[in-house]
Design a protein around this motif. Sequence first.
Motif, PDB file in Angstrom:
ATOM      1  N   VAL A 100       0.844  -1.202   0.000  1.00  0.00           N
ATOM      2  CA  VAL A 100       0.000   0.000   0.000  1.00  0.00           C
ATOM      3  C   VAL A 100       0.881   1.254   0.000  1.00  0.00           C
ATOM      4  O   VAL A 100       0.698   2.174  -0.792  1.00  0.00           O
ATOM      5  CB  VAL A 100      -0.931  -0.019   1.231  1.00  0.00           C
ATOM      6  N   PHE A 101       1.870   1.263   0.895  1.00  0.00           N
ATOM      7  CA  PHE A 101       2.772   2.417   0.959  1.00  0.00           C
ATOM      8  C   PHE A 101       3.487   2.613  -0.372  1.00  0.00           C
ATOM      9  O   PHE A 101       3.557   3.727  -0.899  1.00  0.00           O
ATOM     10  CB  PHE A 101       3.794   2.208   2.090  1.00  0.00           C
ATOM     11  N   GLU A 102       4.006   1.520  -0.908  1.00  0.00           N
ATOM     12  CA  GLU A 102       4.759   1.634  -2.165  1.00  0.00           C
ATOM     13  C   GLU A 102       3.884   2.097  -3.326  1.00  0.00           C
ATOM     14  O   GLU A 102       4.356   2.782  -4.231  1.00  0.00           O
ATOM     15  CB  GLU A 102       5.417   0.292  -2.509  1.00  0.00           C
ATOM     16  N   ASN A 103       2.610   1.717  -3.301  1.00  0.00           N
ATOM     17  CA  ASN A 103       1.704   2.188  -4.346  1.00  0.00           C
ATOM     18  C   ASN A 103       1.692   3.717  -4.397  1.00  0.00           C
ATOM     19  O   ASN A 103       1.799   4.312  -5.463  1.00  0.00           O
ATOM     20  CB  ASN A 103       0.282   1.670  -4.102  1.00  0.00           C
ATOM     21  N   VAL A 104       1.587   4.328  -3.217  1.00  0.00           N
ATOM     22  CA  VAL A 104       1.553   5.792  -3.171  1.00  0.00           C
ATOM     23  C   VAL A 104       2.944   6.349  -3.455  1.00  0.00           C
ATOM     24  O   VAL A 104       3.118   7.298  -4.223  1.00  0.00           O
ATOM     25  CB  VAL A 104       1.030   6.282  -1.798  1.00  0.00           C
ATOM     26  N   TYR A 105       3.959   5.703  -2.840  1.00  0.00           N
ATOM     27  CA  TYR A 105       5.337   6.179  -2.981  1.00  0.00           C
ATOM     28  C   TYR A 105       5.783   6.210  -4.442  1.00  0.00           C
ATOM     29  O   TYR A 105       6.278   7.220  -4.934  1.00  0.00           O
ATOM     30  CB  TYR A 105       6.258   5.276  -2.149  1.00  0.00           C
ATOM     31  N   PHE A 106       5.582   5.103  -5.146  1.00  0.00           N
ATOM     32  CA  PHE A 106       6.042   5.069  -6.541  1.00  0.00           C
ATOM     33  C   PHE A 106       5.212   5.990  -7.434  1.00  0.00           C
ATOM     34  O   PHE A 106       5.727   6.549  -8.394  1.00  0.00           O
ATOM     35  CB  PHE A 106       6.075   3.642  -7.083  1.00  0.00           C
ATOM     36  N   HIS A 107       3.938   6.165  -7.069  1.00  0.00           N
ATOM     37  CA  HIS A 107       3.144   7.133  -7.825  1.00  0.00           C
ATOM     38  C   HIS A 107       3.791   8.517  -7.732  1.00  0.00           C
ATOM     39  O   HIS A 107       3.933   9.219  -8.737  1.00  0.00           O
ATOM     40  CB  HIS A 107       1.707   7.169  -7.277  1.00  0.00           C
ATOM     41  N   LEU A 117      -1.283   8.423   3.860  1.00  0.00           N
ATOM     42  CA  LEU A 117      -1.809   7.242   4.557  1.00  0.00           C
ATOM     43  C   LEU A 117      -2.437   7.663   5.884  1.00  0.00           C
ATOM     44  O   LEU A 117      -3.471   7.143   6.283  1.00  0.00           O
ATOM     45  CB  LEU A 117      -0.702   6.207   4.777  1.00  0.00           C
ATOM     46  N   GLN A 118      -1.793   8.634   6.534  1.00  0.00           N
ATOM     47  CA  GLN A 118      -2.349   9.185   7.768  1.00  0.00           C
ATOM     48  C   GLN A 118      -3.723   9.812   7.504  1.00  0.00           C
ATOM     49  O   GLN A 118      -4.704   9.500   8.172  1.00  0.00           O
ATOM     50  CB  GLN A 118      -1.385  10.277   8.273  1.00  0.00           C
ATOM     51  N   GLN A 119      -3.772  10.667   6.500  1.00  0.00           N
ATOM     52  CA  GLN A 119      -5.000  11.402   6.179  1.00  0.00           C
ATOM     53  C   GLN A 119      -6.157  10.459   5.858  1.00  0.00           C
ATOM     54  O   GLN A 119      -7.303  10.729   6.190  1.00  0.00           O
ATOM     55  CB  GLN A 119      -4.724  12.331   4.988  1.00  0.00           C
ATOM     56  N   PHE A 120      -5.853   9.342   5.216  1.00  0.00           N
ATOM     57  CA  PHE A 120      -6.913   8.416   4.818  1.00  0.00           C
ATOM     58  C   PHE A 120      -7.054   7.234   5.786  1.00  0.00           C
ATOM     59  O   PHE A 120      -7.630   6.214   5.436  1.00  0.00           O
ATOM     60  CB  PHE A 120      -6.689   7.934   3.386  1.00  0.00           C
ATOM     61  N   HIS A 121      -6.483   7.392   6.974  1.00  0.00           N
ATOM     62  CA  HIS A 121      -6.587   6.372   8.029  1.00  0.00           C
ATOM     63  C   HIS A 121      -6.100   5.009   7.547  1.00  0.00           C
ATOM     64  O   HIS A 121      -6.765   3.991   7.731  1.00  0.00           O
ATOM     65  CB  HIS A 121      -8.032   6.262   8.537  1.00  0.00           C
ATOM     66  N   LEU A 122      -4.949   5.015   6.916  1.00  0.00           N
ATOM     67  CA  LEU A 122      -4.414   3.764   6.379  1.00  0.00           C
ATOM     68  C   LEU A 122      -3.016   3.486   6.923  1.00  0.00           C
ATOM     69  O   LEU A 122      -2.351   2.556   6.482  1.00  0.00           O
ATOM     70  CB  LEU A 122      -4.325   3.855   4.850  1.00  0.00           C
ATOM     71  N   VAL A 145      -7.161   3.827  -0.694  1.00  0.00           N
ATOM     72  CA  VAL A 145      -5.771   3.856  -1.186  1.00  0.00           C
ATOM     73  C   VAL A 145      -5.742   4.436  -2.591  1.00  0.00           C
ATOM     74  O   VAL A 145      -4.877   5.249  -2.927  1.00  0.00           O
ATOM     75  CB  VAL A 145      -5.145   2.438  -1.195  1.00  0.00           C
ATOM     76  N   GLN A 146      -6.716   4.046  -3.397  1.00  0.00           N
ATOM     77  CA  GLN A 146      -6.745   4.552  -4.770  1.00  0.00           C
ATOM     78  C   GLN A 146      -6.921   6.071  -4.798  1.00  0.00           C
ATOM     79  O   GLN A 146      -6.291   6.762  -5.605  1.00  0.00           O
ATOM     80  CB  GLN A 146      -7.899   3.924  -5.551  1.00  0.00           C
ATOM     81  N   ILE A 147      -7.785   6.585  -3.906  1.00  0.00           N
ATOM     82  CA  ILE A 147      -7.984   8.039  -3.870  1.00  0.00           C
ATOM     83  C   ILE A 147      -6.708   8.726  -3.370  1.00  0.00           C
ATOM     84  O   ILE A 147      -6.250   9.706  -3.952  1.00  0.00           O
ATOM     85  CB  ILE A 147      -9.200   8.401  -2.989  1.00  0.00           C
ATOM     86  N   ALA A 148      -6.113   8.160  -2.305  1.00  0.00           N
ATOM     87  CA  ALA A 148      -4.876   8.743  -1.768  1.00  0.00           C
ATOM     88  C   ALA A 148      -3.799   8.784  -2.855  1.00  0.00           C
ATOM     89  O   ALA A 148      -3.117   9.791  -3.044  1.00  0.00           O
ATOM     90  CB  ALA A 148      -4.387   7.918  -0.575  1.00  0.00           C
ATOM     91  N   ARG A 149      -3.682   7.677  -3.594  1.00  0.00           N
ATOM     92  CA  ARG A 149      -2.668   7.617  -4.633  1.00  0.00           C
ATOM     93  C   ARG A 149      -2.974   8.623  -5.739  1.00  0.00           C
ATOM     94  O   ARG A 149      -2.074   9.301  -6.239  1.00  0.00           O
ATOM     95  CB  ARG A 149      -2.621   6.197  -5.212  1.00  0.00           C
ATOM     96  N   ALA A 150      -4.255   8.738  -6.093  1.00  0.00           N
ATOM     97  CA  ALA A 150      -4.627   9.596  -7.219  1.00  0.00           C
ATOM     98  C   ALA A 150      -4.312  11.067  -6.951  1.00  0.00           C
ATOM     99  O   ALA A 150      -4.018  11.820  -7.878  1.00  0.00           O
ATOM    100  CB  ALA A 150      -6.101   9.418  -7.543  1.00  0.00           C
ATOM    101  N   ILE A 151      -4.367  11.487  -5.676  1.00  0.00           N
ATOM    102  CA  ILE A 151      -4.122  12.909  -5.389  1.00  0.00           C
ATOM    103  C   ILE A 151      -2.695  13.147  -4.915  1.00  0.00           C
ATOM    104  O   ILE A 151      -2.328  14.266  -4.561  1.00  0.00           O
ATOM    105  CB  ILE A 151      -5.110  13.462  -4.337  1.00  0.00           C
ATOM    106  N   ALA A 152      -1.872  12.093  -4.914  1.00  0.00           N
ATOM    107  CA  ALA A 152      -0.530  12.201  -4.332  1.00  0.00           C
ATOM    108  C   ALA A 152       0.340  13.230  -5.044  1.00  0.00           C
ATOM    109  O   ALA A 152       1.205  13.842  -4.432  1.00  0.00           O
ATOM    110  CB  ALA A 152       0.161  10.839  -4.340  1.00  0.00           C
ATOM    111  N   HIS A 153       0.133  13.431  -6.326  1.00  0.00           N
ATOM    112  CA  HIS A 153       0.988  14.381  -7.052  1.00  0.00           C
ATOM    113  C   HIS A 153       0.365  15.772  -7.127  1.00  0.00           C
ATOM    114  O   HIS A 153       0.743  16.561  -7.982  1.00  0.00           O
ATOM    115  CB  HIS A 153       1.311  13.840  -8.447  1.00  0.00           C
ATOM    116  N   HIS A 154      -0.549  16.058  -6.206  1.00  0.00           N
ATOM    117  CA  HIS A 154      -1.207  17.368  -6.129  1.00  0.00           C
ATOM    118  C   HIS A 154      -1.874  17.772  -7.439  1.00  0.00           C
ATOM    119  O   HIS A 154      -1.584  18.848  -7.985  1.00  0.00           O
ATOM    120  CB  HIS A 154      -0.190  18.459  -5.726  1.00  0.00           C
ATOM    121  N   PRO A 155      -2.758  16.944  -7.967  1.00  0.00           N
ATOM    122  CA  PRO A 155      -3.439  17.331  -9.201  1.00  0.00           C
ATOM    123  C   PRO A 155      -4.480  18.410  -8.900  1.00  0.00           C
ATOM    124  O   PRO A 155      -4.927  18.536  -7.758  1.00  0.00           O
ATOM    125  CB  PRO A 155      -4.117  16.041  -9.645  1.00  0.00           C
TER     126      PRO A 155
END
Lengths: 279, 314
Positions: free
Chosen positions: B96-103, B122-127, B146-156
């Motif tokens: 899960v962490f790596e999904n966001v990290y590599f994104h 992960l903190q913000q989304f209680h993960l 996780v998908q939402i957290a990942r999708a906004i990770a690059h500040h779109p």
Amino acid sequence: MTDATARPVRSSPRPTGTPLRAFGALMLRDTRVLSRELLPFIVRVIMQPLLFLFVFTYLFPRMGGGNGMMMGGGSFATVLLPGLMAVAIMFTGIAAVALPLSTEFGVTREIDDRVMCPLPVYAVALEKICFSALQCIFAALLVLPLAYYIPSTPVLLHVSSWPVFVAVMILASLVSGALGLTIGASVQPRQIGLVFSIVVIPITFLGCVYYPWALLSHVRWLQIVVLANPIVYMSEGLRTALTPGMPHMPVLAVLAGLVGSLAVLGTIGVRNFLRRVIS
Amino acid sequence: MIVEVASLHKTYQTKTGAVAAVAGIDLEVPAGEIFGLLGPNGAGKTTTISICTTRALPTSGSVRIAGVDVVREPARARVHMGVVPQYNTLDRSLTVFENVYFHCRYFGMNGAAARARSEALLQQFHLQERGKALPTQLSGGMQQRVQIARAIAHHPEVLFLDEPSAGLDPQSRIAMWEAVTSLRKEGITVVLTTHYMEEADALCDRVAVVDQGRVLALDTPAALKQQHGVYTVLELKLRDQVSAPALLREIAALSGVARAELTGEGIRVFADQLDGLLPLVVAAARAAGLRDLRVQEPSLETVFLQLTGRELRD
């Protein structure tokens, strides 16, 4: 970018996504995934050549004196060394690209997360080829010492030209990645087993792995037909570079064959990849 | 405008001929808005989102995201958008962490920045406790977060959510709604598709009602209900369809009834006021074998019914 509409100021600025950095990050991701499966990767690469070499070049010569295995002045072991490296390169390319890709396309569609990266979609496909090429080189270098030390008969190994060896290794590995991409992007996941039977096994056995191409002159039609097989240029190329004492194709023919295969397979693979991803 | 869709068309060629999935859609979404595309399955919502997010090419028309044309410069447009498709696209080979990290890394952050951003998300989304888990070990609701957290990770600037609550249990759906509304604070524009009225009503600032590849109406949920859904809908199911036309005329003449129509199973009545009407309708319909009566208060559901004559979910 100028933006007239009021937008809240953000504390952290958006990173500057460039295609090159994205490409590097994709390579990093693949490295991470591979690092987790390094041991299975090594086992997969060396098992088949290890047993093959043990039976045919260690046991057989001891059982029958090796007479039946003599070929054109060198031993069968010398023929096998470049051949098994070529097989390792080909299998690694397929395992590294075709197998994961067919699942990522079919069942899970998880390829979409990489397609959404800030780089052209064809670059995602090229990254697959490049990363698998690195694995192929690693696999070939794992097989090399096995093929040299296991046989009980002498292996006539001699690098006559390092540039040719390096060029052949890189090109052969890229061709293998492109072959994997073509298979992975063209075949439905449930057919992938069938592909092994009707594509991978024939191109291996008819890929001048276990015999030099020159000796196929006894079966002239086959000698011509196999020129369409990219594995031929991989084995013959490595034969040219590593065991020049064996009959082998001229360097230029090998390089032309590898570059041609890369162009054809790369084009088909990338085109099918795009077709699968963008509707 | 963050999202500008202009006369968008998408026609698919099938064996039986050409099918227009999108037949001329125009939309403009300003920054900071939560915008909904509401319509039944097959209305063209997903196709519209796929074109906006560079995963499908339009037959004609254009889409600009933060001013970038998605057809001409897809790679550059992707920097400005986050996407959560209908199906789960989490990288199954990564945690899960790596999904966001590599994104984050894909979008150009260095290692330290990507790590910090991933931990914060992960903190913000209680993960945060599930960072080391693989996606397949999480519940559907968690995977969605996780998908939402990942999708906004690059500040779109804009986040596209395609049917975000499909397949979620009610509790996860509410958690997802909270996650989406919290994005507003960060100034992220949200475009989502849904065929759940409650979802459009609860989340969206404005809603486009979409059917058969076209936008039928576009406004705030309140205004839509005002304009198109002022009527309370009575759904009558009858045993006897033969006498239904006569009954239709009788009911249509009752005071309080704006109009009525045959549905095949019975009669649908659009009433502008219900006081005293219900007993009259029931009495009139008794002879035709009334077997079921459903009352729908004005909602986006009745808006859709008014606009199309069909229900959202069949």
